[in-house]
Structure formats: structure tokens, C-alpha cells
Design an enzyme around this catalytic site. Structure first.
Site, PDB file in Angstrom:
ATOM      1  N   LYS A   1     -10.419  12.116  -2.904  1.00 19.40           N
ATOM      2  CA  LYS A   1     -11.282  12.835  -2.225  1.00 19.40           C
ATOM      3  C   LYS A   1     -12.038  13.887  -3.072  1.00 19.40           C
ATOM      4  O   LYS A   1     -11.477  14.802  -3.489  1.00 19.40           O
ATOM      5  CB  LYS A   1     -10.528  13.577  -0.988  1.00 19.40           C
ATOM      6  CG  LYS A   1      -9.792  12.756  -0.070  1.00 19.40           C
ATOM      7  CD  LYS A   1      -9.613  13.399   1.235  1.00 19.40           C
ATOM      8  CE  LYS A   1      -8.837  12.341   2.179  1.00 19.40           C
ATOM      9  NZ  LYS A   1      -7.368  12.448   2.386  1.00 19.40           N
TER      10      LYS A   1
ATOM     11  N   TRP B   1     -15.228  10.569   0.097  1.00 20.47           N
ATOM     12  CA  TRP B   1     -14.259   9.499  -0.639  1.00 20.47           C
ATOM     13  C   TRP B   1     -14.917   8.545  -1.932  1.00 20.47           C
ATOM     14  O   TRP B   1     -15.990   8.169  -1.624  1.00 20.47           O
ATOM     15  CB  TRP B   1     -13.598   8.456   0.390  1.00 20.47           C
ATOM     16  CG  TRP B   1     -12.809   9.059   1.228  1.00 20.47           C
ATOM     17  CD1 TRP B   1     -12.155  10.310   1.371  1.00 20.47           C
ATOM     18  CD2 TRP B   1     -12.180   8.541   2.475  1.00 20.47           C
ATOM     19  NE1 TRP B   1     -11.227  10.541   2.337  1.00 20.47           N
ATOM     20  CE2 TRP B   1     -11.317   9.452   3.034  1.00 20.47           C
ATOM     21  CE3 TRP B   1     -12.460   7.195   3.011  1.00 20.47           C
ATOM     22  CZ2 TRP B   1     -10.441   9.346   4.318  1.00 20.47           C
ATOM     23  CZ3 TRP B   1     -11.581   7.053   4.293  1.00 20.47           C
ATOM     24  CH2 TRP B   1     -10.712   8.040   5.058  1.00 20.47           C
TER      25      TRP B   1
ATOM     26  N   GLU C   1       3.641  -7.821   5.569  1.00 18.11           N
ATOM     27  CA  GLU C   1       3.548  -7.682   6.914  1.00 18.11           C
ATOM     28  C   GLU C   1       2.614  -8.474   7.843  1.00 18.11           C
ATOM     29  O   GLU C   1       2.705  -8.389   9.159  1.00 18.11           O
ATOM     30  CB  GLU C   1       3.162  -6.268   7.269  1.00 18.11           C
ATOM     31  CG  GLU C   1       4.223  -5.067   7.054  1.00 18.11           C
ATOM     32  CD  GLU C   1       4.184  -4.598   5.702  1.00 18.11           C
ATOM     33  OE1 GLU C   1       3.619  -5.287   4.757  1.00 18.11           O
ATOM     34  OE2 GLU C   1       4.640  -3.487   5.392  1.00 18.11           O
TER      35      GLU C   1
HETATM   36  P1  ADP Z   1       1.978  -8.524  -1.012  1.00 11.97           P
HETATM   37  O1  ADP Z   1       3.595  -8.465  -1.436  1.00 11.97           O
HETATM   38  O2  ADP Z   1       1.667  -9.552  -0.146  1.00 11.97           O
HETATM   39  O3  ADP Z   1       0.898  -8.226  -2.131  1.00 11.97           O
HETATM   40  P2  ADP Z   1       2.006  -5.797  -0.204  1.00 11.97           P
HETATM   41  O4  ADP Z   1       2.641  -5.478   0.982  1.00 11.97           O
HETATM   42  O5  ADP Z   1       3.179  -5.550  -1.379  1.00 11.97           O
HETATM   43  O6  ADP Z   1       1.892  -7.361  -0.231  1.00 11.97           O
HETATM   44  O7  ADP Z   1       0.721  -5.498  -0.488  1.00 11.97           O
HETATM   45  C1  ADP Z   1      -0.230  -5.395   0.577  1.00 11.97           C
HETATM   46  C2  ADP Z   1      -1.482  -4.591  -0.080  1.00 11.97           C
HETATM   47  O8  ADP Z   1      -2.094  -5.288  -1.283  1.00 11.97           O
HETATM   48  C3  ADP Z   1      -2.561  -4.487   1.017  1.00 11.97           C
HETATM   49  O9  ADP Z   1      -2.252  -3.482   1.899  1.00 11.97           O
HETATM   50  C4  ADP Z   1      -3.759  -4.009  -0.006  1.00 11.97           C
HETATM   51  O10 ADP Z   1      -3.669  -2.673  -0.304  1.00 11.97           O
HETATM   52  C5  ADP Z   1      -3.333  -5.042  -1.246  1.00 11.97           C
HETATM   53  N1  ADP Z   1      -4.173  -6.091  -1.240  1.00 11.97           N
HETATM   54  C6  ADP Z   1      -3.798  -7.526  -0.830  1.00 11.97           C
HETATM   55  N2  ADP Z   1      -4.870  -8.472  -0.830  1.00 11.97           N
HETATM   56  C7  ADP Z   1      -5.980  -7.593  -1.283  1.00 11.97           C
HETATM   57  C8  ADP Z   1      -7.422  -8.007  -1.595  1.00 11.97           C
HETATM   58  N3  ADP Z   1      -7.669  -9.262  -1.513  1.00 11.97           N
HETATM   59  N4  ADP Z   1      -8.264  -6.753  -2.077  1.00 11.97           N
HETATM   60  C9  ADP Z   1      -7.708  -5.490  -2.265  1.00 11.97           C
HETATM   61  N5  ADP Z   1      -6.509  -5.512  -1.840  1.00 11.97           N
HETATM   62  C10 ADP Z   1      -5.622  -6.024  -1.519  1.00 11.97           C
END
Ligand code: ADP
Length: 545
Positions: free
Chosen positions: A440, A445, A331
Site C-alpha cells: 500500500k 495498491w 481449499e
Molecule cells: P496450493 O497448495 O494448491 O498451492 P495453497 O493453498 O498453498 O494451494 O495456495 C493457494 C494460493 O496460491 C492462492 O490463494 C494464490 O495466492 C496462489 N495461486 C495459485 N494459483 C495461482 C495463479 N495461477 N496465479 C497466482 N497465484 C496463484
């Protein structure tokens, strides 16, 4: 009063025009699906993209039509990246790692009119053929003598190009027109379509090239270890054309040995990929120290899931390369935050710098970030107040493609990411969990990401997942599920002892279970919902009467 500057639209076709004319000789190197090395350059890419645009017109593709691809990272896929949006259609890159019914769903939902595919995907495609009612033509990314027999009437990509010359002017249209379509992985419910515009794609590409962004430039040779079916390979094919960077495409060979071989041969200066790729690369290099000396990589951009601190350390000290962690999602195009160090951090001890690099980075110009509590109150940037992460900006989604629910932003245009995070006074974002994975315990958290990263810092742990399970006293407590490294020994007590030196006592997992494998999504993320289902009947030792 209006400004008096030219209202030239930001179109993807301007990128390939620019690269073809100003960086004509810069190389584009691909492994082919057969494993051989193919070389081309931006001048040829520009010509072939024009031939392809004409071929698309000859196939009857019109502005706004969706053109699907089931393809690896190769120069042909790169040609599609420019030709499809360049002629006004929408490039829909399909993730072949999704389940067959999800692939069918997104091709149908996108209403793809034609489908380009690498011949390695013909067996995946064959059973779907009768169901894909919108697809008028299947085009194999190969020459005529390699056409797969199991896809009746499919066309040859090279033959289509041969039938066209490169006399073609890219059409001009509004920069807000759709350029490409990517679907989210859809861990819950059906995948959702994110429809990027030409404008959002170009603004995003500028960011990748800024010095305080990812510094991509003509000096670089970038190894794309992120698939082109994953958020437009993080926008790098477009950014590379903007600055004239050399690009290396690994096709399907994304195992550590093949990546290292390509990086050494082409003297790549940087690479991008998810942490699991770099974990396996570092394992490989540590077993083959002679290969490390052949590499010239100075930085690695990592995102998609949290980068373990131990990995940042290994990359710095064994490969002499800097890790730049980025956070984003389908997104967000995907770059949202980028984890560069600030000048004032240069004087810090290495371990303190690793602490900063373990965070997800700072907002880049164009993306605003904030965290709010359950009641919508904006939380302080104090590095501890954790809440729901929201973002907004010109390359952030405003609505999903063909979705019933069109109201995905709040009244002020903020998009809720589903991540739980805090922001430090210096502006560094730290993701502690996805909201659906948060643990939780007694009203507080516990960050599963922190626990996982700490567990994989133990040399005997290959991968770790922490999930929250019901507990009669504390509501939820953490369970650590881990994979041991081959030939290494460790037991629960030793791992808990290791963690107890590094995390708060009340965060310590109540139990540890060792397993052979962990479930992952099609984009390599831990599938915690599957794991929670797997362990739903688990009773903690602390809860057994
Ligand atoms: P993508 O397909 O680009 O991985 P998604 O929409 O499937 O995107 O996943 C996005 C999610 O991946 C984010 O909302 C987050 O939870 C996780 N994410 C992406 N980059 C990081 C990061 N550097 N550290 C932790 N979580 C991450």
C-alpha cells in the site's frame, strides 16, 4: 416432485472400475524410486487396488479411518489413491517437504491409523516414530527384501498385496462421505485440513476432462510434474481414470533433464506443474535444443503461483506448446479458474494472446467467483477494480477438518480466498497479490506479482520477489529482491530502467537488492513473510536523510 432417475452415488471406486474395464490396456508408466521404469495399465491397477482394499480391511482399517502416505508420484501411490477411498477410508497425503514438526503435527491431527511410505522417507520418519501415537502400522512401499532397517516392525506393501486376491466388491455409501484429506502449507499458524468428498472429487474430475476445462482425454499422455502430496496432484489421477488417459509418474526425479527424458520417451502430450518447474525445463531445453525436437507436448497447465508472461512466450515459441494457467488452492480442490482463450481471441496478435494467458483464467462451471471491497460491496467486472476474491461451489471447502473455528463462509456461502484480484468484463480473473503481501503506497495498491513477472522478463533475472516495506512518506514502498542468472550481469539501474518502460512510474521499486537465493514454502511459493523479516531493518535510499 422427485425426478425418476437412478440415484447412483458418485464414488471414486466407479472411476477405477470404469478405467479397468473400458481402458484396460492404457499404460501407467512410473519411474521407481530406484530410477528404473515400471509399466502397468488400468486393468492391473484395478486388480491391485482391490487387493490393497482387502489388505486394508485385514489391517483393521474401517470406514472413515485416515490412511497416511509419505510418497512420491508412482503407480503404488496411485493404487492407494483408489483403494483407500474406494473401501471407505480417507487418504491423507502428507507433504514430505514440510518441517518435521509440521509433519508430526498433521499426522497427529489427522489421527492417521496406518502410514504408507516410500523407503526414501525412512530417515525422515525414524525420529518421529515414538511420537506418532495413533499409527498402528508402518508400511514400506517396497518388496520384503527392501524393507528399511531403521523402521522396526514395518510391513512390506508388496507382501500385503500378495496375501490377498482381487475378488472384491467395492462398498456402496453416500457420495458425500470423506475421500481424502490435504493440509494447507500453513505459512501462518498450523496447517489446516481440507477434507474432500467422493462427490467433490468426481465433479472436479469431470471439469478437468471438459473441452473448455483442461481437455484431458484418452488421446493424452499426461506427465504429472505436480506431486501427489499436493492437492491430489490437482485431481489428475482421478480425471485420467475417468477418461482413460495414459499417465506418467516421475517419482522423485523432477529435475528438468529427467522430466524431459520421460516426456520424450513416452511421447507425453501434456503436463502439469508449478511455474518454477517449467522455468527450469525451459532453461534446460534452451541449452539442449536437440531435446526439444524429441518432445510432443502440446499444452502445459500451470498454477500454484503466477505464470510469468515471459515463460508463456518461451513455451509457445521454443516448445510450440500452449500454456494454460489455472488458479486454485487446497481449499478449491484445486481448480477454480482456467485460462483458456476464447474463439474471438484467435485472431489477436500473439503478444495480445499472451496478455490474456498471463491472467488466471475464467471461472469454470461449478465455481462462482467475485471480488468485494473492504466493506463487502461487490466490485464491477471491469478489469481494474481490485478487491478480495471470494469463491463458492461444490468442490470448495465448507469447514476445516477438526477446526475450532467452523464459520469460514459468509452468510451466503462465499469463501474468502485471501487473494486480491480483479475480474475483466470477459470474466478473466487476475490475481494481483495475496492480501497479506499487498503493497500500500500512498493509499494505492501496487501489485507485487506484476512487478515480479515484469522483472523476470529481463534475460538476466532468474527469480524476483517484491515486498512492501515501511516508508516515512508513502507508508510502504516496494523493494525488489532478485537472483541473477548464472554468468549474467545486470545492475540496479539497468533493471529499474527495464521496468520503467513496462510499469507505471509510481510502481517502480525504490531499491533493488541482488541475492543468491530466495525463501520458498514446501509447495514452492515465495515466502514473503520470511523475506519481510529478513529486510525489516532495511531503509530505502529515498528515505535516508
Ligand atoms: P496450493 O497448495 O494448491 O498451492 P495453497 O493453498 O498453498 O494451494 O495456495 C493457494 C494460493 O496460491 C492462492 O490463494 C494464490 O495466492 C496462489 N495461486 C495459485 N494459483 C495461482 C495463479 N495461477 N496465479 C497466482 N497465484 C496463484
Amino acid at each position: 416432485m422427485q425426478g425418476l432417475m437412478q440415484n447412483k452415488q458418485l464414488l471414486i471406486s466407479t472411476l477405477i472400475e470404469h478405467a479397468g474395464l473400458n481402458h484396460p490396456e492404457v499404460q501407467i508408466v512410473s519411474r521407481t524410486c530406484e530410477g528404473t521404469i515400471h509399466r502397468t495399465n488400468y486393468a492391473t491397477l484395478r486388480k491391485r487396488a482391490k487387493q490393497l482394499a482387502k489388505a486394508l480391511l485385514a489391517l483393521g482399517i474401517e470406514s472413515g479411518d485416515r490412511v497416511g502416505t509419505l510418497a512420491w508420484n508412482t503407480y503404488r501411490h496411485q493404487e492407494l489413491y483408489f483403494a483407500v477411498p474406494g473401501m471407505g477410508a480417507v487418504l491423507h497425503t502428507i507433504n514430505p517437504r514440510l518441517f518435521a514438526d509440521q509433519i508430526e503435527y498433521i499426522i497427529q491431527h489427522a489421527e492417521d491409523t496406518v502410514l504408507f511410505f516410500d523407503i526414501t522417507f525412512s530417515t525422515l520418519l525414524e525420529p518421529l516414530l515414538p511420537k506418532l501415537k495413533h499409527v498402528r502400522a508402518f508400511i514400506a512401499l517396497c518388496d520384503i527384501d527392501q524393507l528399511p532397517q531403521n523402521i522396526p516392525n514395518c510391513l512390506s506393501y508388496e507382501q500385503l498385496l500378495r496375501e490377498q486376491n482381487d475378488e472384491f466388491e467395492w462398498p456402496e455409501f453416500a457420495e458425500t462421505q470423506a475421500a481424502s484429506l490435504c493440509y494447507t502449507s500453513g505459512t501462518t499458524g498450523n496447517p489446516k485440513g481440507v477434507l474432500y468428498s467422493h462427490r467433490s472429487t468426481l465433479l472436479h474430475a469431470f471439469t478437468v476432462c471438459t473441452v473448455d476445462g483442461l481437455q484431458l482425454s484418452r488421446k493424452d499422455c499426461v506427465l504429472l510434474a505436480v506431486p501427489m502430496f499436493h492437492v491430489n496432484a490437482w485431481g489428475f489421477p482421478y480425471a485420467a481414470a475417468m477418461c482413460g488417459a495414459k499417465v506418467c509418474f516421475p517419482a522423485a526425479q523432477i529435475d528438468a533433464a529427467s522430466l524431459c527424458e520421460l516426456a520424450a520417451q513416452e511421447q507425453c502430450t501434456m503436463s502439469i506443474g508449478v511455474p518454477t518447474v517449467w522455468l527450469s525445463v525451459m532453461d534446460y531445453l534452451e541449452h539442449h535444443p536437440e531435446k526439444t525436437k524429441q518432445l510432443n507436448i502440446n499444452r502445459i497447465v500451470m498454477g500454484g503461483s503466477a505464470t510469468p508472461r515471459a515463460l508463456i512466450d518461451r513455451i509457445q515459441n521454443n516448445l510450440n506448446a500452449t500454456t494454460i494457467q489455472a488458479w486454485g488452492m487446497t481449499e478449491t480442490s484445486p481448480m477454480g479458474t482456467i485460462g483458456n482463450l476464447l474463439p474471438e481471441h484467435m485472431a489477436l496478435e500473439q503478444s495480445e494472446r499472451f496478455d490474456i494467458q498471463s491472467k488466471q483464467g475464467r471461472a469454470i462451471y461449478g465455481v462462482e467467483i467475485r471480488v468485494i471491497d473492504d466493506h463487502g460491496q461487490v466490485l464491477a467486472r471491469d478489469g481494474v477494480s481490485a478487491g478480495h476474491l471470494q469463491v463458492r461451489g461444490p468442490w470448495i471447502v465448507s469447514a476445516y477438518f477438526k477446526a475450532d473455528e467452523q464459520n469460514i463462509l459468509d452468510a451466503h456461502g462465499w469463501f474468502s480466498t485471501g487473494d486480491i484480484a480483479c475480474i475483466s468484463a470477459e470474466g478473466y480473473l487476475q490475481i494481483t497479490d495475496r492480501s497479506k503481501d499487498v503493497i500500500k503506497s500512498g493509499g494505492e495498491w501496487i501489485s507485487s506479482i506484476d512487478l515480479e513477472n515484469t522483472a523476470v522478463a529481463h534475460p538476466a533475472i532468474q527469480e524476483a520477489a517484491v515486498i512492501g516495506l515501511n516508508h516515512s512518506k508513502w507508508q510502504e514502498r516496494p523493494l525488489l529482491v532478485a537472483i541473477k542468472r548464472p554468468d549474467m550481469q545486470i545492475d540496479e539501474q539497468e533493471l529499474i530502467h527495464f521496468l520503467s518502460k513496462r510499469v507505471a512510474k509510481w510502481w517502480l521499486p525504490d531499491d533493488v537488492v541482488f541475492v543468491q537465493s530466495l525463501p520458498h514454502t514446501a509447495t514452492g511459493k515465495l515466502q514473503k513473510n520470511v523475506l519481510r523479516e529478513q529486510f525489516k531493518d532495511f531503509v530505502f535510499s529515498s528515505d535516508r536523510s
